[in-house]
Every structure is written in structure tokens, then in C-alpha cells.
Design a protein around this motif. Structure first.
Motif, PDB file in Angstrom:
ATOM      1  N   UNK A 160      11.211   3.628  -5.309  1.00 23.97           N
ATOM      2  CA  UNK A 160       9.840   3.547  -4.709  1.00 23.97           C
ATOM      3  C   UNK A 160       9.294   1.860  -4.653  1.00 23.97           C
ATOM      4  N   UNK A 161       9.597   1.075  -5.763  1.00 21.49           N
ATOM      5  CA  UNK A 161       9.321  -0.299  -5.855  1.00 21.49           C
ATOM      6  C   UNK A 161      10.040  -1.027  -4.739  1.00 21.49           C
ATOM      7  N   UNK A 162      11.172  -0.825  -4.295  1.00 20.16           N
ATOM      8  CA  UNK A 162      12.112  -1.328  -3.450  1.00 20.16           C
ATOM      9  C   UNK A 162      11.489  -1.137  -1.802  1.00 20.16           C
ATOM     10  N   UNK A 163      11.087   0.168  -1.815  1.00 17.09           N
ATOM     11  CA  UNK A 163      11.024   0.863  -0.409  1.00 17.09           C
ATOM     12  C   UNK A 163       9.788   0.766   0.317  1.00 17.09           C
ATOM     13  N   UNK A 164       8.717   0.222  -0.726  1.00 17.64           N
ATOM     14  CA  UNK A 164       7.359   0.115  -0.119  1.00 17.64           C
ATOM     15  C   UNK A 164       6.255   0.730  -0.883  1.00 17.64           C
ATOM     16  N   UNK A 165       6.376   2.088  -1.040  1.00 18.54           N
ATOM     17  CA  UNK A 165       5.290   2.635  -1.844  1.00 18.54           C
ATOM     18  C   UNK A 165       4.786   2.279  -2.973  1.00 18.54           C
ATOM     19  N   UNK A 166       5.663   1.624  -3.758  1.00 14.61           N
ATOM     20  CA  UNK A 166       5.400   1.012  -5.217  1.00 14.61           C
ATOM     21  C   UNK A 166       5.740   1.799  -6.294  1.00 14.61           C
ATOM     22  N   UNK A 167       5.738   1.054  -7.319  1.00 12.57           N
ATOM     23  CA  UNK A 167       6.025   1.920  -8.550  1.00 12.57           C
ATOM     24  C   UNK A 167       5.232   3.299  -8.972  1.00 12.57           C
ATOM     25  N   UNK A 168       3.863   3.084  -8.500  1.00 12.73           N
ATOM     26  CA  UNK A 168       2.969   4.330  -8.695  1.00 12.73           C
ATOM     27  C   UNK A 168       3.524   5.394  -8.113  1.00 12.73           C
ATOM     28  N   UNK A 169       4.029   5.501  -7.028  1.00 10.61           N
ATOM     29  CA  UNK A 169       4.519   6.727  -6.357  1.00 10.61           C
ATOM     30  C   UNK A 169       5.510   7.382  -7.260  1.00 10.61           C
ATOM     31  N   UNK A 170       6.131   6.801  -8.149  1.00 12.09           N
ATOM     32  CA  UNK A 170       6.811   7.605  -9.209  1.00 12.09           C
ATOM     33  C   UNK A 170       6.262   8.451 -10.138  1.00 12.09           C
TER      34      UNK A 170
END
Length: 413
Positions: A160-170
Motif C-alpha cells: 500500500x505504501x509503494x502503490x499510492x494509497x499509503x500505509x493507512x490503507x493497511x
């Protein structure tokens, strides 16, 4: 609703409990890769970052001091689903709290600890009651599923951090997974215990307030030791690989997936060999494998040796907790709520204290010498297993409430 005494049966209750423990494991193991990203974004000190995991463990301590009473009042069904839903919401609050300030993220971590420990304890108690003499296999299998989500958690954060949504998406994943679990299992029966009246439950709870056998105290201490050694590796494996073996910080963090992969492999093997009466022998074997993996990991200077040893350590440590938990419950199987609460209180204390001890020692004598505390814990665990030679305590004769006694006309699942 328990399975036949002669064989282990996976049914809807088993699947639901496995799913609950997997949800908790995801939230537990997501913190390692996630908290450094939270620190970087919000400019926290290392002390403030570490306070999140400390409060998470402290939440587990608070929960398990109160678990037996809360379980008796609410019943298994309501407690399980309330804890699962509250855990998912707490994880979401951690994601949103990063915009509000450190006080909110600390509060979210404490809430995650309270609700996660409640779900973990409710799951173990349900599996123990439901599978009876086959509890060790059920607990090992449940922890195998938890190892899979423990492996997925850091991968989800990175993706998620690498693909755009960011770590919050996890942190949205537990909410979605919890919703799927509820839709799939909301009608799963928890057995006759939930039908017990308040009077019967109060009488039963009062009957279970006497002291537990001395063997339980020994096994509870053993469980704290094995949990402590596991989380010493979880929290300080990467610093050791970086400072002692020479891997980069990113490489060391990625290499820790080998520990999770080893734990998953170990629990898959453990689930296939766990049978009634084998738990103590399997604990001895698991400790031997753990020692065989940790000693070269601790002393290695070459990366290939350290990485193989890390996998072997994960393979050995994987089954220590569920097997010792099974032995502890066997002391008084009709007091599983009370025993699992005390066991998880011990485990939460170990999770909070062991890494703090390593951190204090690392500041004074260096990471590699401090990491040797894990070897000491392995030796202490082996000594406690040797001391546990007393015959198994006969099941408690405390009468169960009528609503908790099995109906002889009930169809076995």
C-alpha cells in the motif's frame, strides 16, 4: 456441539475461531513495519513510537485481569463479535489519529490492545471448550492461520505504501475482513453456555475462585518465557541482522519475513502431528529446534548463515505458545475462561517486558550481547519443562451449570 471424542473435527465454530485469531494476528504484527512510517510522517521520537507497542501490550494486561468476569456476564457470542468489531474500529482510529496527534494514536493503540486481547482470549477459550482433548491440535492450527496473516501484514503495509494509497490503507483491512467474517459466521452457535442464566453463571463463576494447582503456575511461567523469547526475536531480529551481520536496515527488515515464514511452516507441520497426549514431547522438540536455530543466528557474521538460522528459529518457536497453552488448560479444562485469561495476562506482560529489557541492555552493551538474553530464556524454558514431571491433574470436579452440560440428545457436529 463438540466434535466426536475419537477424532478431530473442523466445523463452523472452528472456522470462526480461526478467523478471529487471524484477525488479531494481523493487527498485532502490522505494528512492526507500520510504526516507523507513522514516526517518520508525524516526526515522533523513538520513545513515543515505542510507547504505542507498550500501550498495546498494556491493553492486553488490563483485558485479561477482567476477562473472566466480562465473559461470564456477556457470554461467548456477544463477547467474540463485540471484540472483533471494536478491534477493527480501533485499527481504523489509529489510521485517522495520525492526522490528529500522538495522543489519539496512543489511545488507539491502547484500544487495539484491549480489544485484540479480548478477541484472542475468547478464541482460545472457544477452541478449548469445543474440541476438548483435541484442543492442542486446534490451537496449533489456529496459530498456523495466524502466522499466515502475520506474514501478510508487513507485505500489505509495503504494498500500500509503494502503490499510492499509503500505509493507512493497511489498517482498513481488519474492518473489511471482520465484516466478511461476520457475514459468514454470524449464525454459528456457541453452544449451550450462552444460554445459561445469570444465576447459574454467577454460581459457576463463584465456584471457580479457588486456587489453581501449582503445576499451572509452573506452566504459566513457562508460557511467559516462551512468549518473551519469541518477541525478543520479533523486535530485535532486524537490529541484530543490521548491526551484527551487516545487512542494511531495509534488508534486515525484509529478512524478518523469513522468521514469519518459518513460523508458518512450523505450525503447518505442528498441526499434522499434534495429538492428545503429545503436547509435552512436542514442546521439548520445539525448544530443541529453536535452540538449533537461534545459536547460529546469534553468533553468525555471514548473511546466508544468519538467514537460514532465522527461518529455523521461526520454525522452532512457532508451536511453543499453543502447545504450552494446551498443557496449561489440561490442568483444569472446565475452567478454560479463567485459565486462558491468566495465560494471556502472562503473555501480554512478557510482550511488554522482554523487548524493553533487550532495549535497555542494547544501549549499554550492544545489540549482539543483549540478544543473547534469548538464549538464556531458551535454557530457562528447557529447565521448566524438565521440572514439569508431575502427573496430569485430573479434571476439576466443580459442577458445571445445567445449561453448560451437554445434552445427550444433541446431534454431534
Amino acid at each position: 456441539m463438540t466434535g466426536p471424542p475419537g477424532r478431530f473435527t473442523r466445523d463452523s465454530v472452528t472456522g470462526m475461531a480461526y478467523g478471529g485469531l487471524a484477525l488479531y494476528a494481523y493487527v498485532l504484527y502490522i505494528q512492526g513495519p507500520l510504526l516507523p512510517l507513522l514516526r517518520e510522517e508525524t516526526h515522533l521520537s523513538y520513545a513515543a513510537m515505542s510507547a504505542h507497542s507498550t500501550l498495546f501490550a498494556a491493553g492486553g494486561i488490563v483485558t485479561n485481569l477482567l476477562y473472566a468476569r466480562v465473559s461470564a456476564r456477556l457470554g461467548g457470542r456477544r463477547l467474540f463479535w463485540t471484540a472483533a468489531g471494536a478491534l477493527a474500529v480501533s485499527a481504523l482510529l489509529l489510521a485517522l489519529g495520525a492526522w490528529a496527534g500522538v495522543a489519539y494514536t496512543l489511545a488507539a493503540s491502547l484500544a487495539m490492545g484491549v480489544t485484540g486481547a479480548t478477541l484472542q482470549t475468547a478464541t482460545a477459550s472457544t477452541l478449548s471448550d469445543h474440541h476438548g482433548p483435541h484442543r492442542e491440535r486446534a490451537l496449533v492450527e489456529a496459530n498456523a492461520g495466524a502466522s499466515a496473516t502475520a506474514l501478510i501484514a508487513p507485505l500489505a503495509v509495503g504494498a500500500f505504501q509503494a502503490s499510492g494509497p499509503g500505509w493507512r490503507a493497511a489498517l482498513v483491512v481488519p474492518l473489511l475482513a471482520g465484516a466478511v467474517l461476520y457475514v459468514a459466521c454470524r449464525r454459528v452457535p456457541f453452544g449451550a453456555a450462552d444460554a445459561a442464566g445469570r444465576t447459574d453463571r454467577a454460581e459457576f463463576d463463584h465456584a471457580k475462585t479457588g486456587p489453581l494447582p501449582a503445576r499451572f503456575r509452573l506452566l504459566c511461567t513457562l508460557l511467559g518465557i516462551v512468549v518473551g523469547l519469541e518477541f525478543c526475536v520479533v523486535f530485535y531480529g532486524a537490529p541484530h541482522l543490521s548491526s551484527g551481520v551487516g545487512l542494511s536496515a531495509d534488508g534486515a527488515a525484509t529478512a524478518m519475513s523469513l522468521f514469519a515464514a518459518g513460523a508458518l511452516a512450523g505450525r503447518l507441520v505442528g498441526s499434522s502431528v499434534a495429538r492428545p497426549g503429545r503436547a509435552r514431547r512436542l514442546v521439548v522438540a520445539a525448544l530443541a529446534v529453536t535452540a538449533a536455530g537461534f545459536l547460529p543466528l546469534w553468533t553468525a557474521t555471514a548473511a546466508p548463515v544468519a538467514l537460514v538460522a532465522l527461518f529455523v528459529t521461526g520454525f522452532g518457536v512457532a508451536n511453543l505458545f499453543p502447545l504450552v497453552l494446551s498443557l496449561a488448560i489440561e490442568v483444569a479444562p472446565d475452567q478454560s475462561d479463567r485459565i486462558t485469561a491468566r495465560v494471556y495476562l502472562t503473555a501480554s506482560t512478557a510482550i511488554m517486558c522482554a523487548p524493553l529489557l533487550l532495549g535497555a541492555l542494547s544501549d549499554r552493551i550492544g545489540v549482539r550481547p543483549a540478544f543473547g538474553v534469548t538464549a538464556l530464556l531458551i535454557a530457562v524454558a528447557a529447565l521448566l519443562v524438565l521440572l514439569d514431571r508431575a502427573p496430569r491433574t485430573a479434571p476439576s470436579t466443580i459442577p458445571r451449570p445445567a445449561a453448560e452440560r451437554p445434552d445427550p440428545t444433541e446431534v454431534k457436529s
